[in-house]
Design a protein around this motif. Sequence first.
Motif, PDB file in Angstrom:
ATOM      1  N   THR A 115       0.847  -1.189   0.000  1.00  0.00           N
ATOM      2  CA  THR A 115       0.000   0.000   0.000  1.00  0.00           C
ATOM      3  C   THR A 115       0.882   1.239   0.000  1.00  0.00           C
ATOM      4  O   THR A 115       2.087   1.162   0.234  1.00  0.00           O
ATOM      5  CB  THR A 115      -0.948   0.021   1.214  1.00  0.00           C
ATOM      6  N   SER A 116       0.271   2.349  -0.262  1.00  0.00           N
ATOM      7  CA  SER A 116       0.951   3.638  -0.123  1.00  0.00           C
ATOM      8  C   SER A 116       0.023   4.549   0.669  1.00  0.00           C
ATOM      9  O   SER A 116      -1.166   4.255   0.817  1.00  0.00           O
ATOM     10  CB  SER A 116       1.244   4.252  -1.491  1.00  0.00           C
ATOM     11  N   ASP A 145      -3.249   4.198  -3.805  1.00  0.00           N
ATOM     12  CA  ASP A 145      -3.430   4.324  -5.247  1.00  0.00           C
ATOM     13  C   ASP A 145      -3.221   3.026  -6.019  1.00  0.00           C
ATOM     14  O   ASP A 145      -3.045   3.037  -7.230  1.00  0.00           O
ATOM     15  CB  ASP A 145      -2.493   5.403  -5.790  1.00  0.00           C
ATOM     16  N   GLY A 146      -3.236   1.897  -5.327  1.00  0.00           N
ATOM     17  CA  GLY A 146      -3.092   0.618  -6.001  1.00  0.00           C
ATOM     18  C   GLY A 146      -1.666   0.283  -6.399  1.00  0.00           C
ATOM     19  O   GLY A 146      -1.445  -0.543  -7.278  1.00  0.00           O
ATOM     20  N   VAL A 147      -0.683   0.911  -5.742  1.00  0.00           N
ATOM     21  CA  VAL A 147       0.723   0.689  -6.061  1.00  0.00           C
ATOM     22  C   VAL A 147       1.035  -0.815  -6.105  1.00  0.00           C
ATOM     23  O   VAL A 147       0.538  -1.583  -5.284  1.00  0.00           O
ATOM     24  CB  VAL A 147       1.648   1.421  -5.061  1.00  0.00           C
ATOM     25  N   THR A 148       1.839  -1.202  -7.097  1.00  0.00           N
ATOM     26  CA  THR A 148       2.323  -2.578  -7.197  1.00  0.00           C
ATOM     27  C   THR A 148       3.814  -2.582  -6.888  1.00  0.00           C
ATOM     28  O   THR A 148       4.473  -1.549  -6.988  1.00  0.00           O
ATOM     29  CB  THR A 148       2.097  -3.157  -8.611  1.00  0.00           C
ATOM     30  N   PRO A 149       4.364  -3.729  -6.525  1.00  0.00           N
ATOM     31  CA  PRO A 149       5.805  -3.792  -6.300  1.00  0.00           C
ATOM     32  C   PRO A 149       6.565  -3.434  -7.575  1.00  0.00           C
ATOM     33  O   PRO A 149       6.144  -3.795  -8.681  1.00  0.00           O
ATOM     34  CB  PRO A 149       6.050  -5.263  -5.930  1.00  0.00           C
ATOM     35  N   CYS A 150       7.681  -2.749  -7.437  1.00  0.00           N
ATOM     36  CA  CYS A 150       8.523  -2.418  -8.592  1.00  0.00           C
ATOM     37  C   CYS A 150       9.202  -3.692  -9.089  1.00  0.00           C
ATOM     38  O   CYS A 150       9.144  -4.739  -8.442  1.00  0.00           O
ATOM     39  CB  CYS A 150       9.556  -1.355  -8.213  1.00  0.00           C
ATOM     40  N   TYR A 195      -1.550  -8.462  -2.948  1.00  0.00           N
ATOM     41  CA  TYR A 195      -2.701  -7.571  -2.773  1.00  0.00           C
ATOM     42  C   TYR A 195      -2.211  -6.125  -2.836  1.00  0.00           C
ATOM     43  O   TYR A 195      -1.364  -5.724  -2.043  1.00  0.00           O
ATOM     44  CB  TYR A 195      -3.380  -7.828  -1.431  1.00  0.00           C
ATOM     45  N   CYS A 196      -2.759  -5.366  -3.761  1.00  0.00           N
ATOM     46  CA  CYS A 196      -2.352  -3.973  -3.957  1.00  0.00           C
ATOM     47  C   CYS A 196      -3.512  -3.073  -3.559  1.00  0.00           C
ATOM     48  O   CYS A 196      -4.555  -3.056  -4.227  1.00  0.00           O
ATOM     49  CB  CYS A 196      -1.925  -3.747  -5.398  1.00  0.00           C
ATOM     50  N   ASP A 197      -3.321  -2.348  -2.468  1.00  0.00           N
ATOM     51  CA  ASP A 197      -4.361  -1.537  -1.833  1.00  0.00           C
ATOM     52  C   ASP A 197      -4.763  -0.361  -2.703  1.00  0.00           C
ATOM     53  O   ASP A 197      -3.928   0.446  -3.097  1.00  0.00           O
ATOM     54  CB  ASP A 197      -3.829  -1.045  -0.483  1.00  0.00           C
ATOM     55  N   GLY A 198      -6.052  -0.269  -2.963  1.00  0.00           N
ATOM     56  CA  GLY A 198      -6.531   0.807  -3.818  1.00  0.00           C
ATOM     57  C   GLY A 198      -7.726   1.546  -3.284  1.00  0.00           C
ATOM     58  O   GLY A 198      -8.502   2.110  -4.052  1.00  0.00           O
ATOM     59  N   GLY A 199      -7.914   1.569  -1.976  1.00  0.00           N
ATOM     60  CA  GLY A 199      -9.072   2.292  -1.474  1.00  0.00           C
ATOM     61  C   GLY A 199      -9.089   2.445   0.022  1.00  0.00           C
ATOM     62  O   GLY A 199      -8.176   2.015   0.718  1.00  0.00           O
ATOM     63  N   ASP A 200     -10.153   3.067   0.501  1.00  0.00           N
ATOM     64  CA  ASP A 200     -10.287   3.320   1.935  1.00  0.00           C
ATOM     65  C   ASP A 200     -10.666   2.075   2.709  1.00  0.00           C
ATOM     66  O   ASP A 200     -10.319   1.924   3.862  1.00  0.00           O
ATOM     67  CB  ASP A 200     -11.312   4.429   2.183  1.00  0.00           C
ATOM     68  N   ASP A 201     -11.398   1.166   2.082  1.00  0.00           N
ATOM     69  CA  ASP A 201     -11.815  -0.076   2.715  1.00  0.00           C
ATOM     70  C   ASP A 201     -10.691  -1.086   2.542  1.00  0.00           C
ATOM     71  O   ASP A 201     -10.183  -1.269   1.437  1.00  0.00           O
ATOM     72  CB  ASP A 201     -13.097  -0.570   2.038  1.00  0.00           C
TER      73      ASP A 201
END
Length: 134
Positions: free
Chosen positions: A74-75, A79-84, A102-108
């Motif tokens: 997550t960031s 913003d749905g960041v993925t590993p580089c 799992y790439c976090d893309g939201g408040d939930d």
Amino acid sequence: MHDLVEAARDAVDSAYAPYSEYAVGAALRTADGTVYTGCNVENANYSNSLHAEEVAVGKAVSDGHRSFDAVAVTSAARDGVTPCGMCRQTLAEFCDENVPVYCDGGDDGDEATTYRLGDLIPDTISPGTLGVEP
């Protein structure tokens, strides 16, 4: 997934990102269920900076773990960041290609896009590529 994403979010708070101002957190679950977290640690010369996923892997490996079954990233921006690419290769050293990322893309905490590591980095360099048995 939710607990792992939450652990990654907690790790964001420890990030040291004064140059990019882009705080990242990662959580890595070992095969025995232990969760390790990491955050990015920047350096003024940039090339010495540590990525969150690398920090989590380093902590787990230094405690004797060599097998992982899930990763969350997550960031602070969620913003749905993925590993580089570099982190994908590091994860591939210890993770099966089917390990979920799992790439976090939201408040939930349930708002994460799930990738398979093998889809993020196919045909990775592996011990087998180098003729080495792990």
